[in-house]
Design a protein around this motif. Structure first.
Motif, mmCIF file in Angstrom:
data_model
loop_
_atom_site.group_PDB
_atom_site.id
_atom_site.type_symbol
_atom_site.label_atom_id
_atom_site.label_comp_id
_atom_site.label_asym_id
_atom_site.label_seq_id
_atom_site.Cartn_x
_atom_site.Cartn_y
_atom_site.Cartn_z
ATOM 1 N N LEU A 256 0.821 -1.214 0.000
ATOM 2 C CA LEU A 256 0.000 0.000 0.000
ATOM 3 C C LEU A 256 0.851 1.258 0.000
ATOM 4 O O LEU A 256 0.629 2.185 -0.784
ATOM 5 C CB LEU A 256 -0.947 -0.002 1.200
ATOM 6 C CG LEU A 256 -2.059 -1.052 1.188
ATOM 7 C CD1 LEU A 256 -2.810 -1.043 2.514
ATOM 8 C CD2 LEU A 256 -3.016 -0.808 0.030
ATOM 9 N N ALA A 257 1.833 1.321 0.891
ATOM 10 C CA ALA A 257 2.655 2.534 0.997
ATOM 11 C C ALA A 257 3.542 2.706 -0.229
ATOM 12 O O ALA A 257 3.872 3.833 -0.617
ATOM 13 C CB ALA A 257 3.507 2.480 2.261
ATOM 14 N N ARG A 258 3.931 1.610 -0.857
ATOM 15 C CA ARG A 258 4.775 1.682 -2.056
ATOM 16 C C ARG A 258 3.973 2.175 -3.270
ATOM 17 O O ARG A 258 4.450 2.996 -4.053
ATOM 18 C CB ARG A 258 5.351 0.298 -2.361
ATOM 19 C CG ARG A 258 6.259 0.243 -3.600
ATOM 20 C CD ARG A 258 6.491 -1.200 -4.017
ATOM 21 N NE ARG A 258 7.203 -1.952 -3.001
ATOM 22 C CZ ARG A 258 8.509 -2.181 -3.017
ATOM 23 N NH1 ARG A 258 9.250 -1.694 -4.007
ATOM 24 N NH2 ARG A 258 9.064 -2.897 -2.064
ATOM 25 N N VAL A 259 2.756 1.664 -3.420
ATOM 26 C CA VAL A 259 1.933 1.984 -4.586
ATOM 27 C C VAL A 259 1.257 3.340 -4.446
ATOM 28 O O VAL A 259 1.284 4.166 -5.374
ATOM 29 C CB VAL A 259 0.871 0.882 -4.817
ATOM 30 C CG1 VAL A 259 -0.122 1.297 -5.900
ATOM 31 C CG2 VAL A 259 1.552 -0.435 -5.185
ATOM 32 N N PHE A 260 0.668 3.604 -3.284
ATOM 33 C CA PHE A 260 -0.132 4.822 -3.107
ATOM 34 C C PHE A 260 0.716 5.949 -2.514
ATOM 35 O O PHE A 260 0.446 6.464 -1.428
ATOM 36 C CB PHE A 260 -1.371 4.517 -2.271
ATOM 37 C CG PHE A 260 -2.312 3.593 -2.982
ATOM 38 C CD1 PHE A 260 -3.205 4.077 -3.923
ATOM 39 C CD2 PHE A 260 -2.278 2.221 -2.745
ATOM 40 C CE1 PHE A 260 -4.054 3.231 -4.613
ATOM 41 C CE2 PHE A 260 -3.128 1.361 -3.421
ATOM 42 C CZ PHE A 260 -4.025 1.863 -4.362
ATOM 43 N N ARG A 261 1.755 6.297 -3.256
ATOM 44 C CA ARG A 261 2.623 7.449 -2.998
ATOM 45 C C ARG A 261 2.863 8.113 -4.348
ATOM 46 O O ARG A 261 2.626 7.508 -5.399
ATOM 47 C CB ARG A 261 3.938 7.021 -2.347
ATOM 48 C CG ARG A 261 4.703 6.007 -3.177
ATOM 49 C CD ARG A 261 6.020 5.574 -2.575
ATOM 50 N NE ARG A 261 6.595 4.486 -3.374
ATOM 51 C CZ ARG A 261 7.872 4.123 -3.352
ATOM 52 N NH1 ARG A 261 8.720 4.762 -2.572
ATOM 53 N NH2 ARG A 261 8.289 3.130 -4.112
ATOM 54 N N PRO A 262 3.332 9.344 -4.367
ATOM 55 C CA PRO A 262 3.510 10.035 -5.654
ATOM 56 C C PRO A 262 4.503 9.329 -6.574
ATOM 57 O O PRO A 262 5.489 8.732 -6.122
ATOM 58 C CB PRO A 262 4.028 11.413 -5.235
ATOM 59 C CG PRO A 262 3.568 11.593 -3.836
ATOM 60 C CD PRO A 262 3.619 10.217 -3.224
ATOM 61 N N ALA A 263 4.254 9.412 -7.864
ATOM 62 C CA ALA A 263 5.165 8.830 -8.857
ATOM 63 C C ALA A 263 6.555 9.434 -8.743
ATOM 64 O O ALA A 263 7.554 8.759 -9.015
ATOM 65 C CB ALA A 263 4.600 9.044 -10.265
#
Length: 452
Positions: A256-263
């Motif tokens: 979750l923290a890896r995917v739902f962070r800014p590009a």
């Protein structure tokens, strides 16, 4: 964390929290299942067009028949029983009812019921996210003006997400994203009531044995319900919908923290401050490991090295950098938890999430090429799916809200995946609700102009 204590104190004075319920479908049945076990909470009246269904539901969830045999709402108040009726006005006329749960799922009826509740000085617990995402901000404003609470329903995912967002902000972390898990693959987008059961893997025989509504299940399948709920979350939290709609990124608990962070920091989001979905399926249909299909989540960021170190020391799920972390709730049990909203409104005067501003919108989008004269059949149907986009973009496109896309005729052709506009349809019905929506849109434009 003291609602039960407050309720006991209230009940000791001989004044139970008196409640009305509109709509006795699945959600309403779950509410009724728990209401009978909460001392100090009195379900005075239940209104549904199908009175027989209400009685069947109450019997199914364990209510003794004599407990729901009141002849009127006044009789129910007097005897401590429940009145079952097909007349919403009879429920609303009962002065002792202080909070009403609107659980019809019908955006037009839900809007009218909420307005009537406010006129009768009753708090509103709005299970009906379809109505809330369409006109919730103005309903909440009207309720506040009368000293009433207009609330999302605890147990449903939008309210639970709002709770997590509040936790993040109250702890002083930087809120990055919020959303929920769900089962979704790109091919589901064009599902119809005729094809939906195949996506669940159910046979016709299995469906025939149950009480399943194909349009309701299809709304979950084609992503419409996700768009409605995430736009409502945007309106309740100040987060934004992605510019072109939800992306449904596949992600399990540990990601979750890896995917739902800014590009810009290695994630998938265009920027911080967005709502989106953690899909439990990969695009090719493979199950995501440790998915949160029934849960909700937030991601957030540490503001300094000390807090970042604490994330590691206390075992938070973080991205590889350690700066971004996630918090989640693994389940939601909808109506079984909705009493939290009722008691919060009645005893604390607080909402468990509420639409504060018109920030996100769920707009009708064509499932196929269509021609003038064809009829849009609303949520979960054959014609349109809902796309969650920023309110400003919706108004710029004159986009048709999903809640008004039921039983309306096209007057211009639309292409598959095209957002349907007001200019594409004939709006000849439900003009009272259309005007409520128009009032909200006018206020939004006025606010934008005043802000410069």
């Amino acid at each position: 964390m003291n609602l039960s204590t407050l309720l006991r104190s209230r009940a000791a004075t001989g004044r139970p929290v008196r409640v009305g319920l509109i709509g006795a479908g699945k959600f309403g049945s779950m509410v009724l299942s728990q209401a009978q076990k909460i001392e100090g909470l009195h379900m005075v009246a239940v209104a549904d067009l199908a009175v027989g269904r209400v009685r069947q539901s109450m019997a199914r969830v364990g209510w003794p028949e004599e407990r729901y045999g009141a002849a009127s709402a006044a009789d129910a108040v007097r005897r401590g029983t429940t009145f079952v009726t097909d007349d919403v006005s009879a429920l609303l006329a009962c002065e002792e009812i202080e909070c009403v749960i609107e659980a019809t799922g019908h955006p037009i009826a839900g809007t009218r019921h909420a307005l009537q509740c406010i006129e009768h000085d009753k708090h509103v617990v709005m299970v009906n996210v379809e109505a809330d995402v369409m006109v919730g901000p103005i309903l909440a404003e009207k309720a506040r003006a009368r000293g009433l609470v207009y609330s999302m329903a605890y147990g449903d995912q939008p309210a639970l997400i709002c709770e997590l967002v509040d936790w993040v902000r109250s702890c002083g972390f930087e809120l990055v994203a919020a959303g929920k898990g769900m089962n979704f693959e790109p091919r589901y987008r064009y599902s119809t009531p005729d094809t939906v059961w195949g996506y669940f893997g159910w046979t016709e025989e299995e469906v025939a044995k149950g009480d399943f509504n194909p349009k309701m299940y299809n709304s979950f399948t084609d992503g419409t319900k996700a768009a409605i709920e995430m736009a409502a979350v945007a309106n309740g939290t100040g987060l934004d919908c992605p510019e072109d709609g939800l992306a449904f990124y596949p992600a399990g608990l540990h990601d979750l923290a890896r995917v739902f962070r800014p590009a810009s920091d290695g994630g998938r989001l265009a920027r911080s401050g967005l709502v989106d979905i953690a899909a439990s399926q990969e695009p090719d249909g493979r199950e995501v490991v440790n998915n949160i299909r029934y849960g909700v989540f937030v991601t957030f960021k540490a503001h300094n090295e000390y807090t970042r170190a604490c994330f590691k020391q206390y075992g938070l799920m973080t991205d590889p950098s350690g700066w971004y972390a996630s918090m989640w709730r693994p389940f939601h049990i909808i109506g079984l938890e909705t009493s939290i909203s009722v008691l919060s409104a009645a005893l604390r005067g607080e909402a468990t999430g509420s639409s504060r501003e018109f920030r996100g919108d769920a707009v009708a989008t064509a499932k196929r090429d269509m021609q003038p004269g064809e009829i849009l059949d609303g949520e979960g149907g054959f014609a349109v799916w809902a796309r969650a986009i920023p309110a400003a973009r919706s108004l710029a496109l004159r986009a048709l809200p999903m809640g008004l896309a039921q039983n309306v005729k096209l007057k211009r052709p639309v292409l598959r995946d095209q957002i349907v506009s007001y200019d594409d349809v004939e709006l000849s019905h439900d003009l009272d609700v259309v005007e409520v929506r128009a009032e909200m849109e006018r206020r939004f434009r006025a606010g934008v102009e005043a802000a410069g």
